[in-house]
Design an enzyme around this catalytic site. Sequence first.
Site, mmCIF file in Angstrom:
data_model
loop_
_atom_site.group_PDB
_atom_site.id
_atom_site.type_symbol
_atom_site.label_atom_id
_atom_site.label_comp_id
_atom_site.label_asym_id
_atom_site.label_seq_id
_atom_site.Cartn_x
_atom_site.Cartn_y
_atom_site.Cartn_z
ATOM 1 C CG ASN A 95 -1.929 11.611 3.091
ATOM 2 O OD1 ASN A 95 -1.423 10.792 2.334
ATOM 3 N ND2 ASN A 95 -1.526 11.753 4.345
ATOM 4 C CE LYS A 96 -4.735 5.587 4.759
ATOM 5 N NZ LYS A 96 -5.757 4.717 4.114
ATOM 6 N NE ARG A 104 -6.215 0.877 -1.532
ATOM 7 C CZ ARG A 104 -5.519 1.404 -0.522
ATOM 8 N NH1 ARG A 104 -4.217 1.155 -0.404
ATOM 9 N NH2 ARG A 104 -6.102 2.183 0.370
ATOM 10 C CG ASP A 151 -3.010 8.270 -0.907
ATOM 11 O OD1 ASP A 151 -2.809 8.789 0.210
ATOM 12 O OD2 ASP A 151 -2.731 7.087 -1.180
ATOM 13 N NE ARG A 207 0.333 1.486 3.303
ATOM 14 C CZ ARG A 207 1.284 2.362 3.547
ATOM 15 N NH1 ARG A 207 2.553 1.975 3.653
ATOM 16 N NH2 ARG A 207 1.026 3.649 3.683
ATOM 17 N N GLY A 208 0.272 2.409 -0.085
ATOM 18 C CA GLY A 208 1.043 3.641 -0.241
ATOM 19 C C GLY A 208 1.059 3.988 -1.725
ATOM 20 C CB ALA A 209 0.154 7.106 -3.494
ATOM 21 C CD GLN A 236 -2.542 2.701 6.934
ATOM 22 O OE1 GLN A 236 -3.082 3.011 7.995
ATOM 23 N NE2 GLN A 236 -3.208 2.618 5.803
HETATM 24 O O1 MRU Z 1 -4.386 3.260 2.302
HETATM 25 P P1 MRU Z 1 -2.906 3.441 2.131
HETATM 26 O O2 MRU Z 1 -2.106 2.882 3.249
HETATM 27 O O3 MRU Z 1 -2.424 2.982 0.777
HETATM 28 O O4 MRU Z 1 -2.742 5.014 2.187
HETATM 29 C C1 MRU Z 1 -1.460 5.580 2.145
HETATM 30 C C2 MRU Z 1 -1.417 6.998 2.501
HETATM 31 O O5 MRU Z 1 -2.407 7.666 2.641
HETATM 32 C C3 MRU Z 1 -0.093 7.608 2.540
HETATM 33 O O6 MRU Z 1 -0.003 8.589 3.502
HETATM 34 C C4 MRU Z 1 0.121 8.186 1.148
HETATM 35 O O7 MRU Z 1 -0.081 7.175 0.189
HETATM 36 C C5 MRU Z 1 1.408 8.668 0.901
HETATM 37 S S1 MRU Z 1 2.439 7.344 0.466
HETATM 38 C C6 MRU Z 1 3.962 7.981 0.134
#
Ligand code: MRU
Length: 348
Positions: A248-249, A88, A238, A45-47, A197
């Site tokens: 973002n999250k 996603r 994201d 996970r993570g963009a 996370q």
């Molecule tokens: O749902 P996730 O864990 O994929 O979400 C990730 C986030 O929101 C991160 O903060 C964001 O992707 C930045 S990743 C460099």
Amino acid sequence: MLPTIAREEDVVVMIDQRKLPAAEVYVRCKTAAEVARAIKTMVIRGAPAIGVAAAMGIALGMRKSTATGTQKFAAEFYKTCEMMAATRPTAVNLFWAIERMKQAFATAAKAGESVDQIKDRLDREAEAIHDEDVASCRAMGAFGAEVVPAEARILTHCNAGALATAGYGTALGVIRGAIEAGKRVAVFADETRPFLQGARLTAWELVRDGIETTVITDNMSGALMRQGKVDLVVVGADRIAANGDTANKIGTYGVAVLAREHQIPFYVAAPLSTIDLSTPDGSGIPIEERSAKEVTHVGGAQLAPEGALVWNPAFDVTPHHFIAGIITERGICRAPYGESLRRAVAGG
Ligand code: MRU
């Protein structure tokens, strides 16, 4: 460097982020469908990491194709791209990486390449996306270090670290860059309900690097700021709309509002692949809603009674006016973001 994801001849290997920090387990995906499932279920996970995984998954899937004619091969390729795109919806890096793979395919088709040559080209493109992401994170780290005071207590939300990218990280890349520049940094990591996370992943990778890390629950950041214990906030992203509104999250928006109230600079660190100039503002960013069980249960233990309704958006949008700067691999964009983001994407 932390191995988030790697391609081997006939597998894509990724560290299982659902199992950290209790266990360091690696998942070996043998097909494109397995990679898509790994993205959907948040093994990875993570963009930026999602984008890299999609590209590697497409290259892997096509490497294993038994099609001999380019027409059948092309049909399989576009189907595989569609499958990846359906994993996603919020992180635009996913769609950006798929688009790059499509462009590589189109270049190959235009040049009249054979199926084997196209397979090689797709492998090379996925590898380039991986390597460029690490380079971007390092550049962001160097630019971002400039806004970090010599002694800084930095709050971050979610995990925008090595685990969320091909390596080094975006927000955590800024922290690493500041430390490499000789600054003394202590980090506060929001635990980041419901997927945790921050507590699980950010704390794990920072502690592993010997960086002082204090985990707080999400409802503690206001009190921490009020006590004057935070100098700077840095988060990842994201999807960043053309006007600078940033998805973002979930919980990031609340942190931004609190930072404004306490006059603490709030920075976003993200590669250019996270900027979506085709979406004018945050209202157009699709927000993923995830399963109710992520909220009602933690590690298999039930917290909320059956019958309770649940709202579980995975992301929120922070309006651009809360953001002091957007740190990219081409420098720090400042307001007005409409102009500065466009310039950065154009290469200026
Ligand atoms: O749902 P996730 O864990 O994929 O979400 C990730 C986030 O929101 C991160 O903060 C964001 O992707 C930045 S990743 C460099």
